[in-house]
Design a protein around this motif. Structure first.
Motif, PDB file in Angstrom:
ATOM      1  N   PHE A 209       0.861  -1.495  -0.013  1.00  0.00           N
ATOM      2  CA  PHE A 209       0.021  -0.050  -0.041  1.00  0.00           C
ATOM      3  C   PHE A 209       0.980   1.257  -0.090  1.00  0.00           C
ATOM      4  O   PHE A 209       1.963   1.102   0.575  1.00  0.00           O
ATOM      5  CB  PHE A 209      -0.980  -0.109   1.324  1.00  0.00           C
ATOM      6  N   ASN A 210       0.041   2.229  -0.448  1.00  0.00           N
ATOM      7  CA  ASN A 210       1.024   3.340  -0.113  1.00  0.00           C
ATOM      8  C   ASN A 210       0.237   4.589   0.423  1.00  0.00           C
ATOM      9  O   ASN A 210      -0.925   4.205   0.716  1.00  0.00           O
ATOM     10  CB  ASN A 210       0.864   4.152  -1.899  1.00  0.00           C
ATOM     11  N   ASP A 211       1.042   5.628   0.967  1.00  0.00           N
ATOM     12  CA  ASP A 211       0.463   6.536   1.866  1.00  0.00           C
ATOM     13  C   ASP A 211      -0.731   7.154   1.314  1.00  0.00           C
ATOM     14  O   ASP A 211      -0.734   7.588   0.077  1.00  0.00           O
ATOM     15  CB  ASP A 211       1.464   7.567   2.191  1.00  0.00           C
ATOM     16  N   GLY A 212      -1.803   7.298   2.128  1.00  0.00           N
ATOM     17  CA  GLY A 212      -3.069   7.643   1.567  1.00  0.00           C
ATOM     18  C   GLY A 212      -3.862   6.785   1.055  1.00  0.00           C
ATOM     19  O   GLY A 212      -5.229   7.244   0.819  1.00  0.00           O
ATOM     20  N   ALA A 229     -10.540   2.911   6.733  1.00  0.00           N
ATOM     21  CA  ALA A 229      -9.424   3.743   7.179  1.00  0.00           C
ATOM     22  C   ALA A 229      -8.561   4.118   5.966  1.00  0.00           C
ATOM     23  O   ALA A 229      -8.757   3.581   4.851  1.00  0.00           O
ATOM     24  CB  ALA A 229      -8.521   2.891   8.108  1.00  0.00           C
ATOM     25  N   LYS A 230      -7.330   4.585   6.387  1.00  0.00           N
ATOM     26  CA  LYS A 230      -6.511   5.208   5.196  1.00  0.00           C
ATOM     27  C   LYS A 230      -4.996   4.851   5.570  1.00  0.00           C
ATOM     28  O   LYS A 230      -4.949   4.988   6.733  1.00  0.00           O
ATOM     29  CB  LYS A 230      -6.527   6.419   4.559  1.00  0.00           C
ATOM     30  N   ILE A 231      -4.100   4.526   4.658  1.00  0.00           N
ATOM     31  CA  ILE A 231      -2.563   4.181   4.958  1.00  0.00           C
ATOM     32  C   ILE A 231      -2.128   5.557   5.393  1.00  0.00           C
ATOM     33  O   ILE A 231      -2.249   6.579   4.839  1.00  0.00           O
ATOM     34  CB  ILE A 231      -2.082   3.610   3.878  1.00  0.00           C
ATOM     35  N   ASN A 232      -1.554   5.513   6.757  1.00  0.00           N
ATOM     36  CA  ASN A 232      -0.717   6.901   7.172  1.00  0.00           C
ATOM     37  C   ASN A 232       0.747   6.484   6.860  1.00  0.00           C
ATOM     38  O   ASN A 232       1.395   7.576   6.396  1.00  0.00           O
ATOM     39  CB  ASN A 232      -1.033   6.926   8.785  1.00  0.00           C
ATOM     40  N   ALA A 241       1.000   1.823   9.652  1.00  0.00           N
ATOM     41  CA  ALA A 241       0.208   2.733  10.409  1.00  0.00           C
ATOM     42  C   ALA A 241      -0.935   3.231   9.788  1.00  0.00           C
ATOM     43  O   ALA A 241      -0.891   3.746   8.569  1.00  0.00           O
ATOM     44  CB  ALA A 241       0.822   3.864  11.012  1.00  0.00           C
ATOM     45  N   VAL A 242      -2.468   2.970  10.208  1.00  0.00           N
ATOM     46  CA  VAL A 242      -3.466   3.441   9.591  1.00  0.00           C
ATOM     47  C   VAL A 242      -4.429   4.313  10.225  1.00  0.00           C
ATOM     48  O   VAL A 242      -4.317   4.444  11.513  1.00  0.00           O
ATOM     49  CB  VAL A 242      -4.308   2.222   9.159  1.00  0.00           C
TER      50      VAL A 242
END
Length: 269
Positions: A209-212, A229-232, A241-242
């Protein structure tokens, strides 16, 4: 007159008993082995620094094994040999001197049971023992250079690892390469080659996954089993961290606890 003198000296018992050794015979070159673990050279070394060592060298690869043993008995040779045979396979030949441990009925039976031929060297003639004698001296030379207060097992492990990865002067290749057809990874190899591993989907594609990125994450509190959620950020090889959509809390989740969330025209599916 010279001939008479030689005759007198040859007939003189004290002269013969105290004369210097004869000129050394030409060095015997062992027949070259064609496969690893075919001919082993074995020997005891010590006591040295209060320890006795059992040395085993593979003549093909120069692979060295050193064991701390309690004595120079037959059992002190059989126990490490049995362990090595279980790990590497049964060798064809074993080279040793005529020491009591190596010529005992107990060791002879052990070697016969394993279809291993024993080649004996001349007693009190170190050069004919070949590689085991040289490796025993190399081992002692290394231990002399290391502080005696260090753990002996630690010193031996470091010594053997360096021996296994270093090209030998006679072969130009490392013992590990000739023995196992691989190069053992060193500390520096692992530093230069380190990359974050990626997990796999069940269908075999890489999962990352990529940030966001919008995702579903496993919920372990009250409410739905999966929450949006979204990837932090990525905080490990297989963890992220999400940020939760409902309260903007940031939590940590394993890759297996995250699913892709598709968003189309403002509708989550």
């Amino acid at each position: 007159m010279e001939s008479k003198i030689e005759d007198i000296v040859n007939m003189c018992a004290p002269c013969q008993a105290t004369r210097h050794e004869s000129a050394h015979a030409p060095v015997h070159w062992w027949e070259t082995t064609k496969n690893p673990w075919s001919r082993l050279h074995v020997d005891f070394a010590g006591p040295f620094q209060g320890k006795i060592f059992f040395i085993v060298v593979d003549s093909f690869s120069k692979w060295l094994e050193v064991f701390l043993v309690k004595s120079t008995s037959s059992q002190s040779a059989i126990k490490p040999l049995r362990s090595l045979f279980a790990t590497h396979e049964l060798p064809d030949e074993r080279v040793s001197d005529n020491g009591t441990a190596f010529t005992s009925d107990e060791l002879k039976t052990f070697m016969q049971d394993n279809l291993n031929r024993h080649i004996r060297c001349a007693p009190f003639h170190p050069s004919s023992k070949g590689q085991a004698e040289r490796m025993a001296q190399t081992t002692k030379d290394f231990l002399k250079k290391t502080p005696e207060w260090q753990d002996i097992d630690l010193r031996l492990s470091r010594f053997l690892f360096n021996r296994h990865i270093t090209p030998h002067t006679s072969t130009g290749r490392s013992p590990a390469e000739l023995m196992f057809k691989i190069q053992l990874k060193t500390f520096f190899d692992k530093i230069h080659s380190y990359e974050l591993p990626t997990a796999k989907h069940e269908i075999g594609r890489e999962k990352s996954f990529n940030d966001g990125d919008p995702v579903w994450v496993r919920n372990y509190s009250t409410g739905p089993k999966w929450v949006p959620a979204k990837i932090n950020s990525r905080n490990g090889p297989i963890s992220y961290a999400v940020e939760l959509d409902d309260d903007e809390r940031i939590i940590k989740r394993h890759l297996d606890q995250i699913r892709i969330r598709h968003v189309a025209e403002g509708v989550m599916t």
